[in-house]
Design a protein around this motif. Structure first.
Motif: not given
Length: 253
Positions: A56-85
């Motif tokens: 969430r902080e990263q998206m706000l910092r970069e002022d991202v208005r559109r997101l077409d897809a999320v691609i995951y590398t693996h399941e550890h929380r430091d890589h998936v822990g922001g999905l809710d946002d």
């Protein structure tokens, strides 16, 4: 293709409460590292690889208005822990977000976010359209992704090649057949956790030697812990063509 480094740190690399190390105390913004992730803008679409707890902080910092897809590398929380946002993008865009994940990530998402997958959905929960990654190349719109299977200690995870750009994080080793997928890349992003040996991550020396073996001419190191040291110091030590990435860095590929 435009690549923005949303974060270049690890859970061992973000600011730690009470920490008095030189990185935490540094006034250089390049030493302020959120969890590792990149945003790729290509052919009119915007993709993010991994949504860590700082998403969430990263998206706000970069002022991202559109997101077409999320691609995951693996399941550890430091890589998936922001999905809710991603629910913010659901609200603004009025649509579900495409999510690309392998079986391990899918299982983890069901455990961490059961409400996303419940039959009776609570109003306002994140809405995703799940796409299964099995190691075969796939396309999102006109952008092709080639999965690269690497080993995170004993856990197989994915890196990705997109055109002349390769992104790999959390690797400790890469099988020879997967290295062949990387060769010929113009730009590569690779993890380099610290100087000392680590059971599941490449050290700085290991990452440098791997780059030399692969012959990639321009490389940015990411997934950096405090133990690696300050950006300005490490950057001066690196061979030609190799750089320490930092949060907010933008490159054109």
């Amino acid at each position: 293709m435009k690549v923005t480094f949303l974060g270049t740190g690890t859970s061992q690399g973000v600011p730690i409460i009470g920490c008095q190390c030189e990185v935490c105390k540094s006034s250089d913004l390049k030493d302020k590292r959120l969890r590792s992730s990149v945003m790729i803008e290509d052919k009119g679409q915007t993709f993010v690889i991994d949504t860590g707890p700082d998403f969430r902080e990263q998206m706000l910092r970069e002022d991202v208005r559109r997101l077409d897809a999320v691609i995951y590398t693996h399941e550890h929380r430091d890589h998936v822990g922001g999905l809710d946002d991603i629910r913010g993008f659901n609200f603004v865009m009025g649509t579900a977000i495409d999510v690309y994940a392998d079986s391990n990530v899918e299982k983890a998402m069901h455990q961490m976010y059961p409400y996303i997958f419940s039959e009776k959905k609570y109003p306002g929960i994140p809405e995703i359209t799940l796409h299964h990654i099995d190691g075969s190349p796939f396309s999102i719109g006109e952008t092709k992704f080639i999965p690269i299977r690497v080993m995170h200690y004993k856990l197989p995870i994915y890196g990705y090649r997109i055109g002349n750009f390769t992104y790999i994080t959390d690797a400790k080793s890469i099988p020879q057949e997967e290295k062949e997928k990387i060769k010929g890349s113009e730009v590569m992003v690779l993890n380099a956790l610290r100087r000392e040996e680590h059971i599941s991550h490449l050290t700085l020396d290991e990452a440098i030697n791997l780059v030399k073996e692969l012959g990639v001419k321009k490389v940015f190191f990411t997934h950096i812990s405090h133990q690696l040291g300050k950006h300005a110091v490490v950057e001066k030590e690196l061979p030609p063509g190799m750089h320490l990435a930092h949060d907010g860095l933008v490159i054109e590929v």
